[in-house]
Design a protein around this motif. Sequence first.
Motif, PDB file in Angstrom:
ATOM      1  N   TYR A 206       4.414   5.498   8.985  1.00  0.00           N
ATOM      2  CA  TYR A 206       3.626   4.462   8.486  1.00  0.00           C
ATOM      3  C   TYR A 206       3.219   3.925   7.322  1.00  0.00           C
ATOM      4  O   TYR A 206       2.046   3.906   6.726  1.00  0.00           O
ATOM      5  N   LYS A 207       4.451   4.086   6.352  1.00  0.00           N
ATOM      6  CA  LYS A 207       4.131   3.884   4.793  1.00  0.00           C
ATOM      7  C   LYS A 207       3.385   2.541   4.485  1.00  0.00           C
ATOM      8  O   LYS A 207       2.494   2.513   3.698  1.00  0.00           O
ATOM      9  N   ASN A 208       3.661   1.548   5.339  1.00  0.00           N
ATOM     10  CA  ASN A 208       2.923   0.077   4.980  1.00  0.00           C
ATOM     11  C   ASN A 208       1.645   0.393   5.340  1.00  0.00           C
ATOM     12  O   ASN A 208       1.031  -0.250   4.454  1.00  0.00           O
TER      13      ASN A 208
ATOM     14  N   VAL B  21      -0.133   2.299   2.399  1.00  0.00           N
ATOM     15  CA  VAL B  21      -0.122   1.434   1.099  1.00  0.00           C
ATOM     16  C   VAL B  21      -1.254   0.309   1.451  1.00  0.00           C
ATOM     17  O   VAL B  21      -2.222  -0.012   0.454  1.00  0.00           O
ATOM     18  N   GLY B  22      -1.381  -0.205   2.625  1.00  0.00           N
ATOM     19  CA  GLY B  22      -2.136  -1.509   2.846  1.00  0.00           C
ATOM     20  C   GLY B  22      -3.696  -0.872   2.595  1.00  0.00           C
ATOM     21  O   GLY B  22      -4.541  -1.518   2.338  1.00  0.00           O
TER      22      GLY B  22
ATOM     23  N   TRP C  59      -4.494  -0.044  -1.116  1.00  0.00           N
ATOM     24  CA  TRP C  59      -4.500  -1.345  -1.744  1.00  0.00           C
ATOM     25  C   TRP C  59      -6.024  -1.952  -1.294  1.00  0.00           C
ATOM     26  O   TRP C  59      -6.808  -2.231  -2.539  1.00  0.00           O
TER      27      TRP C  59
END
Length: 138
Positions: A39-41, A44-45, A48
């Motif tokens: 679940y890289k997204n 990153v979310g 950020w």
Amino acid sequence: MKTYKALYYTGMVLSLLVGLWHFFVPWMFAWYSYIPASYKNLIVGINWTNLCFSLFLFGTSLLMLLWGRKVFALNRETVTVYGGLTFVWVFRVALAIIEPWPLEPVAFPAYLQFAGAVLIMVLLLIPLIKVLALLRKQ
């Protein structure tokens, strides 16, 4: 007015420290160890969002520390930014009331976070009310 200034500067320093501390929270508490690497997204979310929040809180608090004299000189633009930052803390406390931090597995962090947020909110809100009252008299 000394009391209001002391509350203001104490609240701003605490707000700044929370912003600074938040830069390191994901690594201190190993946030990403709970999320599968696939679940890289999501990772990153979260990263950020946290970094932008940290920068916003740290930067705005630092700015308000530097502009403290302008706030108490009743500069409307500066008081507006101060009111916005205070609203962020009021919103933070409201969120904790609406959707409290889970008390499991350990309740202490939940209580500490709530108490800290309430403290900062009160430290910022009291001088804001005074400054707004003085602005209204002008």
